[in-house]
Write a protein that holds these residues in place. Structure first.
Motif, PDB file in Angstrom:
ATOM      1  N   ASP A   1      38.760  19.283  35.346  1.00 13.05           N
ATOM      2  CA  ASP A   1      38.360  19.602  36.728  1.00 13.05           C
ATOM      3  C   ASP A   1      39.472  20.302  37.502  1.00 13.05           C
ATOM      4  O   ASP A   1      39.527  20.241  38.721  1.00 13.05           O
ATOM      5  CB  ASP A   1      37.942  18.334  37.498  1.00 13.05           C
ATOM      6  CG  ASP A   1      36.871  17.550  36.777  1.00 13.05           C
ATOM      7  OD1 ASP A   1      35.862  18.159  36.390  1.00 13.05           O
ATOM      8  OD2 ASP A   1      37.038  16.330  36.587  1.00 13.05           O
ATOM      9  N   GLU A   2      40.367  21.000  36.805  1.00 12.47           N
ATOM     10  CA  GLU A   2      41.495  21.649  37.484  1.00 12.47           C
ATOM     11  C   GLU A   2      41.142  23.008  38.076  1.00 12.47           C
ATOM     12  O   GLU A   2      41.921  23.571  38.841  1.00 12.47           O
ATOM     13  CB  GLU A   2      42.677  21.849  36.511  1.00 12.47           C
ATOM     14  CG  GLU A   2      43.206  20.601  35.865  1.00 12.47           C
ATOM     15  CD  GLU A   2      42.554  20.310  34.526  1.00 12.47           C
ATOM     16  OE1 GLU A   2      43.056  19.455  33.787  1.00 12.47           O
ATOM     17  OE2 GLU A   2      41.532  20.958  34.213  1.00 12.47           O
ATOM     18  N   GLY A   3      39.997  23.543  37.726  1.00 15.77           N
ATOM     19  CA  GLY A   3      39.617  24.864  38.215  1.00 15.77           C
ATOM     20  C   GLY A   3      39.712  25.928  37.134  1.00 15.77           C
ATOM     21  O   GLY A   3      40.025  27.075  37.414  1.00 15.77           O
ATOM     22  N   LYS A   4      39.398  25.537  35.890  1.00 13.08           N
ATOM     23  CA  LYS A   4      39.485  26.484  34.782  1.00 13.08           C
ATOM     24  C   LYS A   4      38.513  27.638  34.951  1.00 13.08           C
ATOM     25  O   LYS A   4      38.790  28.764  34.541  1.00 13.08           O
ATOM     26  CB  LYS A   4      39.222  25.763  33.455  1.00 13.08           C
ATOM     27  CG  LYS A   4      40.291  24.764  33.079  1.00 13.08           C
ATOM     28  CD  LYS A   4      39.983  24.076  31.772  1.00 13.08           C
ATOM     29  CE  LYS A   4      38.770  23.177  31.840  1.00 13.08           C
ATOM     30  NZ  LYS A   4      38.954  22.014  32.728  1.00 13.08           N
ATOM     31  N   GLY A   5      37.360  27.344  35.570  1.00 19.18           N
ATOM     32  CA  GLY A   5      36.369  28.398  35.762  1.00 19.18           C
ATOM     33  C   GLY A   5      36.908  29.530  36.610  1.00 19.18           C
ATOM     34  O   GLY A   5      36.692  30.705  36.314  1.00 19.18           O
ATOM     35  N   LYS A   6      37.623  29.195  37.660  1.00 23.52           N
ATOM     36  CA  LYS A   6      38.211  30.212  38.538  1.00 23.52           C
ATOM     37  C   LYS A   6      39.239  31.049  37.772  1.00 23.52           C
ATOM     38  O   LYS A   6      39.281  32.274  37.893  1.00 23.52           O
ATOM     39  CB  LYS A   6      38.882  29.542  39.739  1.00 23.52           C
ATOM     40  CG  LYS A   6      39.582  30.499  40.705  1.00 23.52           C
ATOM     41  CD  LYS A   6      40.238  29.723  41.840  1.00 23.52           C
ATOM     42  CE  LYS A   6      41.049  30.624  42.750  1.00 23.52           C
ATOM     43  NZ  LYS A   6      40.214  31.585  43.499  1.00 23.52           N
ATOM     44  N   ALA A   7      40.055  30.368  36.962  1.00 22.48           N
ATOM     45  CA  ALA A   7      41.077  31.079  36.205  1.00 22.48           C
ATOM     46  C   ALA A   7      40.458  31.985  35.147  1.00 22.48           C
ATOM     47  O   ALA A   7      40.876  33.141  34.971  1.00 22.48           O
ATOM     48  CB  ALA A   7      42.027  30.075  35.552  1.00 22.48           C
ATOM     49  N   THR A   8      39.462  31.471  34.452  1.00 24.00           N
ATOM     50  CA  THR A   8      38.799  32.282  33.436  1.00 24.00           C
ATOM     51  C   THR A   8      38.110  33.478  34.063  1.00 24.00           C
ATOM     52  O   THR A   8      38.175  34.596  33.555  1.00 24.00           O
ATOM     53  CB  THR A   8      37.754  31.440  32.667  1.00 24.00           C
ATOM     54  OG1 THR A   8      38.380  30.270  32.164  1.00 24.00           O
ATOM     55  CG2 THR A   8      37.172  32.233  31.503  1.00 24.00           C
ATOM     56  N   ASP A   9      37.463  33.230  35.189  1.00 20.44           N
ATOM     57  CA  ASP A   9      36.764  34.313  35.872  1.00 20.44           C
ATOM     58  C   ASP A   9      37.742  35.385  36.350  1.00 20.44           C
ATOM     59  O   ASP A   9      37.443  36.576  36.314  1.00 20.44           O
ATOM     60  CB  ASP A   9      35.975  33.748  37.049  1.00 20.44           C
ATOM     61  CG  ASP A   9      35.164  34.812  37.763  1.00 20.44           C
ATOM     62  OD1 ASP A   9      34.268  35.385  37.117  1.00 20.44           O
ATOM     63  OD2 ASP A   9      35.437  35.074  38.934  1.00 20.44           O
ATOM     64  N   LEU A  10      38.930  34.949  36.773  1.00 16.30           N
ATOM     65  CA  LEU A  10      39.952  35.909  37.213  1.00 16.30           C
ATOM     66  C   LEU A  10      40.324  36.860  36.090  1.00 16.30           C
ATOM     67  O   LEU A  10      40.533  38.056  36.306  1.00 16.30           O
ATOM     68  CB  LEU A  10      41.200  35.146  37.684  1.00 16.30           C
ATOM     69  CG  LEU A  10      42.395  36.005  38.105  1.00 16.30           C
ATOM     70  CD1 LEU A  10      42.097  36.744  39.408  1.00 16.30           C
ATOM     71  CD2 LEU A  10      43.653  35.147  38.252  1.00 16.30           C
ATOM     72  N   LEU A  11      40.374  36.332  34.882  1.00 16.58           N
ATOM     73  CA  LEU A  11      40.753  37.143  33.725  1.00 16.58           C
ATOM     74  C   LEU A  11      39.565  37.841  33.082  1.00 16.58           C
ATOM     75  O   LEU A  11      39.736  38.770  32.305  1.00 16.58           O
ATOM     76  CB  LEU A  11      41.426  36.254  32.670  1.00 16.58           C
ATOM     77  CG  LEU A  11      42.794  35.682  33.043  1.00 16.58           C
ATOM     78  CD1 LEU A  11      43.151  34.543  32.107  1.00 16.58           C
ATOM     79  CD2 LEU A  11      43.849  36.773  32.978  1.00 16.58           C
ATOM     80  N   GLY A  12      38.355  37.368  33.417  1.00 19.56           N
ATOM     81  CA  GLY A  12      37.152  37.836  32.726  1.00 19.56           C
ATOM     82  C   GLY A  12      36.968  39.334  32.729  1.00 19.56           C
ATOM     83  O   GLY A  12      36.507  39.923  31.739  1.00 19.56           O
ATOM     84  N   GLY A  13      37.326  39.986  33.817  1.00 17.86           N
ATOM     85  CA  GLY A  13      37.150  41.433  33.887  1.00 17.86           C
ATOM     86  C   GLY A  13      38.136  42.209  33.052  1.00 17.86           C
ATOM     87  O   GLY A  13      37.970  43.418  32.853  1.00 17.86           O
ATOM     88  N   SER A  14      39.161  41.514  32.539  1.00 14.69           N
ATOM     89  CA  SER A  14      40.205  42.185  31.759  1.00 14.69           C
ATOM     90  C   SER A  14      40.159  41.840  30.277  1.00 14.69           C
ATOM     91  O   SER A  14      40.958  42.336  29.504  1.00 14.69           O
ATOM     92  CB  SER A  14      41.588  41.805  32.313  1.00 14.69           C
ATOM     93  OG  SER A  14      41.692  42.091  33.684  1.00 14.69           O
ATOM     94  N   VAL A  15      39.248  40.933  29.895  1.00 12.43           N
ATOM     95  CA  VAL A  15      39.182  40.529  28.494  1.00 12.43           C
ATOM     96  C   VAL A  15      37.849  40.948  27.891  1.00 12.43           C
ATOM     97  O   VAL A  15      36.864  41.177  28.594  1.00 12.43           O
ATOM     98  CB  VAL A  15      39.392  39.005  28.335  1.00 12.43           C
ATOM     99  CG1 VAL A  15      40.732  38.581  28.926  1.00 12.43           C
ATOM    100  CG2 VAL A  15      38.262  38.228  28.984  1.00 12.43           C
ATOM    101  N   ASP A  16      37.831  41.027  26.579  1.00 13.21           N
ATOM    102  CA  ASP A  16      36.628  41.474  25.872  1.00 13.21           C
ATOM    103  C   ASP A  16      35.724  40.319  25.449  1.00 13.21           C
ATOM    104  O   ASP A  16      34.508  40.470  25.374  1.00 13.21           O
ATOM    105  CB  ASP A  16      37.041  42.285  24.642  1.00 13.21           C
ATOM    106  CG  ASP A  16      37.860  43.505  25.008  1.00 13.21           C
ATOM    107  OD1 ASP A  16      37.304  44.401  25.672  1.00 13.21           O
ATOM    108  OD2 ASP A  16      39.053  43.567  24.659  1.00 13.21           O
TER     109      ASP A  16
END
Length: 427
Positions: free
Chosen positions: A13-28
């Protein structure tokens, strides 16, 4: 190799979704490598809030291929419902890939989970009751149902029969429940076969070929380090490995291909479910953290237990995961406190202990040793750079970085996609 692992460095519950989403536009590719729909990510995009339980957060990023790896356990009804909900909101889910080797959560796994937890009474683990643990148990006992089994009626029937031979004995004789019919389970599972077929793939091959082509692959863990079945606060843990090593087994990618391991840290600490929690608060401060931070489980709907930041846990997460970076989330929640306690060590039977004790008994008796850092009252949600933060907020971040053992490369200052300060690029 441009492969990154992103995982929780506390109890989830640390906020992994926000972090993943931040990177999502830069990863394949974004890959879930363990857990099931007992995990939950909340992602805020503009004025839209998305609650994801089983799907990788990258599904919200156009151009990114979301993958459910072989280490995940899949409840088909939950998955299809989640896909339908996103499609109704205009999200393209057609690129999703599901490993044919991922295990299926069957109706009897859910039943066993619920009746077992009730039977334990005061000794309950605090599971979500979604069949996760029993499905992993079936996997280890080699009576599990895999996604690929949905496409062979004979194999599926044989496996369900083998599993229910034992489970029906337990349900009827120990728990006084009715036996579950094999044909009924097989029929229900087969209804999902055609609906899932477009997504099923050899994801191990896909991901390794992607890395060979220098594509960027992000491996996303569910839950958190302290819920790891091997390295967490056993037995109050999940049934899989959210730690970095789980990415290798749960996705079929070798450790030499992983270049960076990012731990997500909340600026304070929370957990859901039973088990020890040295910095847990039972006072007005705990209530304020819960209210301001919106601390309610995305999947469970349960209020999260709240406490101050625990540097002992952060150091432990750095060690067992080989963390190269931290993403610090929810710093804004701490605005308004005159001083902020930080747990720097434990007191156990009169001894000061600065590392996480390996003994369950010691951890249950650990009392936090606090240092007090000056707080701030300024609104930080508009901060775009580290220098925009109040001096005391900067000092808090620097202190946590020094105590935790890895650089803090990004800071969440609000729930929105754009409310993040990026100090060092993860890519």
């Amino acid at each position: 190799m441009p492969a990154l692992v992103l995982l929780g460095a506390q109890w989830g519950d640390e906020g992994k979704g926000k972090a993943t989403d931040l990177l999502g536009g830069s990863v394949d590719y974004v890959v879930r490598y363990q857990g099931g729909n007992n995990a939950g990510h909340t992602v805020v995009v503009g004025d839209q809030k998305y609650a994801l339980h089983l799907l990788p957060s990258g599904i919200l990023s156009p151009g990114c291929t979301p993958v459910i790896g072989n280490g995940v356990v899949v409840d088909p009804s939950v998955l299809l419902s989640e896909l339908s909900g996103l499609n109704a909101r205009g999200v393209d889910t057609s690129k999703l890939l599901i490993s044919g080797n991922a295990h299926i959560i069957t109706p009897y796994n859910v039943t066993v989970d619920k009746v077992t937890e009730r039977f334990l009474g005061k000794r309950k683990i605090g599971t979500t009751g979604r069949g996760i643990g029993p499905t992993y148990a079936d996997k280890i006992n080699r009576v599990g149902i895999r996604v690929q089994d949905l496409y062979d009626h004979s194999i599926l029937t044989q496996k369900v029969e083998a599993a229910l031979d034992v489970k029906n004995q337990m349900l009827t004789k120990l728990y006084n429940r009715r036996a579950i019919a094999v044909d009924q389970v097989v029929e229900e599972l087969l209804e999902y076969a055609d609906k899932l077929r477009p997504y099923v793939a050899d994801t191990v091959l896909v991901l390794n070929q992607a890395l060979e082509e220098n594509k960027v692959v992000l491996f996303e863990g569910g839950q958190g380090t302290l819920l790891d079945i091997d390295h967490g606060t056993y037995p109050f843990v999940t049934s899989s490995n959210p730690t970095a090593g789980g990415a290798c087994t749960g996705a079929g990618v070798g450790p030499t291909k992983i270049s960076r391991v990012i731990g997500i840290l909340k600026a304070y600490t929370t957990r859901v479910g039973s088990g020890p929690f040295p910095t847990e608060l039972f006072d007005a401060d705990g209530d304020a953290l819960r209210r301001i931070g919106g601390e309610r489980g995305v999947t469970t709907g349960r209020d999260r237990r709240c406490g101050w930041f625990d540097a002992v846990i952060a150091r432990y997460a750095t060690r067992v995961n080989g963390l190269t970076d931290f993403f610090l989330t929810k710093l804004d929640v701490l605005t308004g406190w005159d001083e902020i306690p930080v747990c720097v060590a434990y007191e156990i039977d009169g001894r000061r202990v600065e590392e996480l004790p390996y003994s369950q008994t010691d951890f249950h008796h650990a009392k936090p040793v606090y240092e007090y850092l000056p707080g701030w009252n300024e609104d930080i949600t508009k901060a775009k750079s580290f220098s925009d933060l109040p001096k005391n907020a900067q000092g808090y971040v620097k202190a946590l970085e020094e105590m935790s053992g890895a650089p803090i490369s990004a800071i969440g200052v609000g729930p929105g996609r754009d409310e993040t300060i990026e100090i060092n690029s993860f890519l």
